[in-house]
Design a protein around this motif. Structure first.
Motif, PDB file in Angstrom:
ATOM      1  N   LEU A 197       0.185  -1.253 -11.668  1.00  0.00           N
ATOM      2  CA  LEU A 197      -1.246  -1.693 -11.649  1.00  0.00           C
ATOM      3  C   LEU A 197      -1.163  -2.887 -11.877  1.00  0.00           C
ATOM      4  N   ALA A 225       0.069  -5.351  -9.262  1.00  0.00           N
ATOM      5  CA  ALA A 225      -0.819  -5.271  -8.047  1.00  0.00           C
ATOM      6  C   ALA A 225      -2.110  -5.978  -8.226  1.00  0.00           C
ATOM      7  N   LEU A 249       2.181   2.070  -3.270  1.00  0.00           N
ATOM      8  CA  LEU A 249       1.300   2.185  -4.290  1.00  0.00           C
ATOM      9  C   LEU A 249       0.556   3.662  -3.934  1.00  0.00           C
ATOM     10  N   TYR A 300       0.541  -1.192  -0.161  1.00  0.00           N
ATOM     11  CA  TYR A 300      -0.129   0.133  -0.205  1.00  0.00           C
ATOM     12  C   TYR A 300       0.861   1.066   0.074  1.00  0.00           C
ATOM     13  N   ARG A 354      -4.417   4.651  -7.432  1.00  0.00           N
ATOM     14  CA  ARG A 354      -3.227   5.346  -7.699  1.00  0.00           C
ATOM     15  C   ARG A 354      -3.526   6.025  -8.961  1.00  0.00           C
ATOM     16  N   ARG A 379       1.858   7.559 -12.795  1.00  0.00           N
ATOM     17  CA  ARG A 379       1.470   7.838 -11.536  1.00  0.00           C
ATOM     18  C   ARG A 379       0.547   8.835 -11.565  1.00  0.00           C
ATOM     19  N   ALA A 420      -4.428  -0.139  -5.511  1.00  0.00           N
ATOM     20  CA  ALA A 420      -3.863  -0.045  -6.964  1.00  0.00           C
ATOM     21  C   ALA A 420      -4.614   1.060  -7.988  1.00  0.00           C
TER      22      ALA A 420
END
Lengths: 183, 97, 743
Positions: free
Chosen positions: B2, B5, A53, A50, B49, A128, B46
């Protein structure tokens, strides 16, 4: 495509693999206590994921609530019930069942992957995004607290009712009932 | 990250499912359910994000529900144990219709 | 112009007269039924030995047996004092006195009312009297195009029937006061009897077929109730059931006839049917079918071949019942129905011929059986069947007035014969009762030489016998001769004679029926004389002790007999033939009934009233008289009552005698052909196969088993094992996801 530092990627995979491995060990342990301990391990690994992320607050909460509170309650219960008898430990279904369960799990995995692929999850192509910006603008706690107390205020309040109900329910169910025992 | 995850999320979820299917101990099955919830949380984080922090808020709710569930569920298990002296689900069939 | 057409009730000449009280006629007996029915709910009381009214010692053990002892209800409370050897308690009803007032009184009032109406009708007269007086009470069955009123109608035919029913009914009710006095079911008896009269009046007063049918079924019900009045004995209950079931077959025919009538004419009102029936083709298959189905109803109710078998068994009922229902009124309902539907039957010559043939065959057939019966009531029962055959010969051949005439005279003399036999049985039973004997009180072999002991009954029964045998100037002579004469004349020239019946020319059929009628008349004279000789003449066979206790019935019983005796003697004056014009006005009944059946009768005879030449008529009458006298003489000469021995010592019959005594084995044949296959079919296929096998087993239990199977499946699924539920859940998720994946 955005590139990640190898350090980052390595640790992501490391904690991911630890989580999966711990989970496998968790479901295969006979003793409830060791199973619970392996689950705690999974929880901690997930907390690390986490954080990586861009969800440091959630990571902290994961450690506090899951690993710290919920799992402790589980352990308490296990110890309270003193589940040490062989009959209680040997709870795993027979080989045939495990094989079928494994096949079902594989089928489930295959379907999940097929679905994610079909819906073309962009994978690493996604930059991101917003989470990192939110951390920058509002801080790690504020990024969660902001929407929680504005957009999702009503669900948040409802959650409090849910928790209250859970507390009352747990007390009621867990209470020794003389009348019921007498029966 | 991603796709990775989500991969881990799916694997963890499946492990939870297999645990539910293969175990008979109520507490372990319960923990497997917690594992499945965590796997779902991982996907939420995920996706958050990439698509906005709402996913993290959701994780927050899921944790709350999980906590409530743990409280009530464990209370039920304790009550059941008092009644039947076991938490092996094979010996518990009071739901039988 | 003679057609019965409806005149609005207000414009009818009878409007405003006593006839407006028409509805009261059935209501009075119905009231009696209610009162007596309520009284019958009070249990009977046993007279104890100290009771001043008592005549017999009471047997306490049988005390509250109620109807159980009623099998022997012919007991008399006689004036000879107590008898210690009595084996039956006297069970007299507490309210018997009230029932004996109410029962006959309602009928007497109804009879008075009917007489008043009769004079009102006679007084009204005129052309408008061709229309029946119709009273509508309420709309009974309005359904789409079908509209039916609960309505009564009074015309000349109904009037005659009402007079016979209430008149003879009153006399029989009075007789019953004496006959039934010691029966614990006394008020019940009068309740049934009153109810019967109420339904009989509905039958003859109904203004349409369904109202008639209500009465038709109602009298059937009362017949059943009264045949099985002493139901504690199985044979009596069985006889009631037999009558009821056999009548159902006939009722089916009547129902079909009504359906066909409505389907083709759109109405069931007598007036409207009579007006519209000419729309149907004369002699066509439709009208013939309707009439034949209607006649099937008549064969049931009026005991004709093939459905006559219930009437002899119906003698299981009390004798007044036999007199009222099974001789005078109910069994003649079929004759009434045909006379009432005369327009229909006049349109269907083949149906008319069928009725005639069946009537003739029944007349001769029943008469032969009557020759060898030993039970006095059975003789009269077969005689009734035979006489009903005569009536059907009359109405079938289009001589409606003759048939109805014979109906009326027969009601007189047959009621008299039955009541007379009741008086004899009463005396016999009382005698056997005193001595504690269990001999059969109805068997003629146990009687003999009763004449000195019961003078009144003896004389009156001879009058009735002469009447039924057809001896001149007694009632039966006129009516029977009219039927036979009508047959003879119609064989010459009528629509029936022109038609063909099963390929036989109609005139041949009618001549044949005439011949059979004559033969039956001969047999009638023989068996009636035989009955009289064996009962009243020759040596007494009752036994030494019993002989002292034989005595005449009380006046309440002989009184009605006297009245009926007078009627049997002078009943012929209702409709004197032209040849006897020196006796009084000729053809009164012809003129009276002319508005009702006149047109139909004319249609049968091709529009001209049949007129016999004087010589022909004289020959016909002479032949009939000769045959009647011949029959009496044969019986008187050939029969040797002195050789007769009581029933217990009687030898077996042989040959044809045995066949006759056993009624041609018709009951046995019906048992073999109809009852046993039906019972077998019902038991084997319908009960064991369809009811138990298919309905119970497959449908009822099968659906239960199916439900249980599904439930146990559901129960098995609902194992309570959370693990299993999880498996099912996961497999379901797999399937759903799989569906998404594949898509």
């Amino acid at each position: 495509m955005e590139s990640y530092p190898l350090f980052y990627t390595f640790h992501f995979y490391l904690f991911g693999i630890i989580a999966v491995a711990s989970a496998i060990l968790f479901v295969t342990r006979k003793s409830p206590v060791s199973a619970a301990m392996w689950l705690v391990s999974t929880m901690f690994s997930l907390a690390a994921l986490y954080v990586m992320l861009d969800a440091p607050f959630i990571g902290v909460i994961q450690v506090l609530v899951y690993a710290g509170a919920i799992m402790v309650v589980f352990l308490f219960v296990i110890m309270l019930l003193n589940l040490g008898q062989p009959s209680e430990i040997a709870d795993v279904r027979s080989g045939g069942w495990r094989l079928v369960a494994g096949l079902v799990g594989l089928a489930l995995l295959a379907e999940i992957f097929a679905l994610t692929r079909a819906h073309s999850v962009p994978g690493l192509a996604i930059p991101r995004g917003t989470a990192a910006e939110a951390i920058n603008s509002m801080g790690a706690v504020g990024m969660v607290a902001g929407p929680l107390f504005t957009t999702y205020l009503l669900p948040f309040e409802v959650t409090s009712v849910l928790l209250l109900a859970a507390v009352v329910g747990a007390v009621m169910i867990g209470k020794q009932r003389r009348a019921a025992d007498a029966r | 990250m991603l796709a990775e995850a989500i991969f881990f999320s799916a694997v963890l979820f499946t492990i939870g499912v297999i645990g539910v299917l293969t175990r008979r101990n109520a507490i372990i099955i319960f923990m497997c359910v917690e594992l499945m919830l965590n796997a779902v949380n991982l996907s939420f984080v995920a996706f958050a994000r990439a698509y906005g922090v709402a996913g993290q808020v959701f994780v927050f709710f899921v944790m709350t529900v999980a906590a409530a569930e743990a409280a009530v569920g464990l209370a039920i298990i304790i009550a059941m144990f008092r009644h039947k002296q076991t938490v092996n689900l094979q010996n518990i069939n009071i739901l039988k219709g | 112009m003679l057609l019965q057409h409806e005149v609005s009730a207000a414009a009818h000449p009878l409007a405003g007269t006593v006839v407006e009280w028409l509805w009261l006629l059935p209501l009075l007996p119905l009231l009696g039924f209610v009162i007596n029915g309520l009284l019958s709910l009070v249990p009977a009381t046993v007279l104890g030995p100290g009771d001043p009214d008592m005549a017999h010692g009471a047997d306490g053990a049988h005390g509250e047996a109620g109807h159980g002892v009623a099998v022997h209800a012919h007991e008399t409370a006689d004036e000879h004092g107590a008898h210690g050897d009595d084996h039956h308690p006297v069970v007299r009803h507490r309210f018997a006195w009230l029932a004996s007032i109410v029962g006959p009184a309602v009928l007497a009032i109804a009879f008075g009312l009917a007489v008043a109406m009769f004079f009102a009708m006679r007084g009204a007269g005129g052309g408008e009297m061709h229309a029946p007086f119709v009273q509508r009470y309420f709309s009974w069955m309005p359904a789409g195009t079908f509209h039916l009123d609960a309505a009564f109608q009074l015309d000349q035919l109904s009037m005659l029937m009402v007079l016979v029913i209430t008149g003879v009914g009153t006399l029989i009710h009075l007789f019953s006061i004496g006959y039934m006095q010691d029966d614990p079911g006394y008020p019940r008896f009068f309740a049934y009897l009153n109810l019967f009269v109420a339904f009989m009046l509905v039958l003859v007063l109904g203004a349409n077929y369904p109202v008639l049918f209500v009465g038709w079924e109602g009298v059937g019900l009362c017949s059943y109730l009264l045949i099985g009045f002493w139901f504690s004995e199985k044979a009596n209950a069985d006889a009631g059931k037999k009558a009821f079931i056999v009548n159902r077959i006939g009722d089916f025919g009547l129902l079909i006839a009504m359906f066909l009538l409505f389907a083709n004419l759109g109405t069931l009102d007598f007036v409207a049917v009579n007006e519209n029936v000419t729309r149907l083709a004369f002699g066509g298959p439709l009208i013939t079918t309707i009439c034949l189905f209607m006649f099937l109803g008549c064969t049931g109710k009026s005991a004709q071949i093939p459905l006559y078998i219930w009437l002899p068994d119906a003698m299981a009922g009390p004798t007044p019942v036999s007199a009222l229902i099974h001789a005078a009124t109910m069994v003649t309902a079929g004759v009434y129905l045909i006379a009432r539907s005369s327009v229909l039957f006049s349109m269907a010559p083949v149906a008319g011929l069928t009725v005639t043939v069946i009537g003739a065959l029944t007349a001769i057939f029943a008469a032969t059986i009557g020759l060898k019966q030993w039970d006095i009531k059975k003789v009269l029962a077969y005689s009734t069947v035979s006489q009903l055959g005569y009536m059907f010969m009359g109405v079938g051949s289009g001589a409606y007035v003759a048939g109805v005439f014979h109906l009326a005279t027969h009601a007189f003399f047959k009621a008299l014969l039955f009541l007379g036999s009741g008086s004899v049985i009463f005396a016999m039973h009382a005698a056997y009762h005193h001595t504690g004997s269990h001999e059969d009180a109805q068997d003629m072999r146990n009687m003999g030489g009763l004449a000195p002991y019961m003078r009144v009954t003896w004389i009156l029964m001879w009058i009735a016998t002469l009447a039924i045998a057809g001896v001149p100037f007694f009632a039966g002579f006129f009516s029977k001769d009219e039927i036979l004469g009508s047959l003879f004349l119609r064989a010459h020239d009528s629509t029936l004679a022109d038609a063909r019946w099963l390929g036989i020319p109609g005139s041949a059929v009618l001549y044949g029926a005439y011949a059979l009628g004559l033969a039956a008349a001969l047999l009638t004279a023989i068996y009636m004389t035989r009955m009289m000789i064996y009962t009243f003449h020759g040596p007494n066979r009752t036994g030494e002790k019993e002989r002292d206790h034989l005595h005449e019935a009380p006046w309440i019983m002989t009184g009605p007999l006297v009245v009926l005796g007078i009627l049997s003697a002078v009943g012929g004056w209702l409709n004197l033939p032209a040849i006897t014009s020196f006796l009084g006005p000729v053809g009164a009944l012809d003129r009276w009934l002319e508005p009702v059946v006149g047109e139909s009768a004319l249609r049968v005879t091709n529009g001209v009233a049949p007129e016999a030449t004087h010589s022909t008529e004289l020959a016909l009458v002479g032949g009939a008289v000769a045959i009647a006298l011949l029959g009496i003489i044969i019986a008187a000469v050939r029969l040797k009552p002195a050789r007769l021995v009581p029933k217990a010592q009687s030898p077996e019959e042989h040959g044809i005698e045995r066949v006759l005594a056993n009624k041609y084995y018709v009951d046995e044949a019906y048992d073999r052909v109809v009852v046993e296959p039906t019972v077998g079919l019902s038991r084997g296929v319908l009960w064991k196969g369809i009811d138990q096998g298919i309905i119970d087993n497959v449908l009822v239990n099968g659906s239960a088993r199916l439900a249980r199977g599904f439930s146990s499946l559901g129960s098995w699924v609902q194992s309570g094992q959370i693990g299993t539920y999880a498996w099912v859940l996961v497999i379901g998720v797999l399937a759903v996801l799989g569906a998404f994946t594949i898509r």
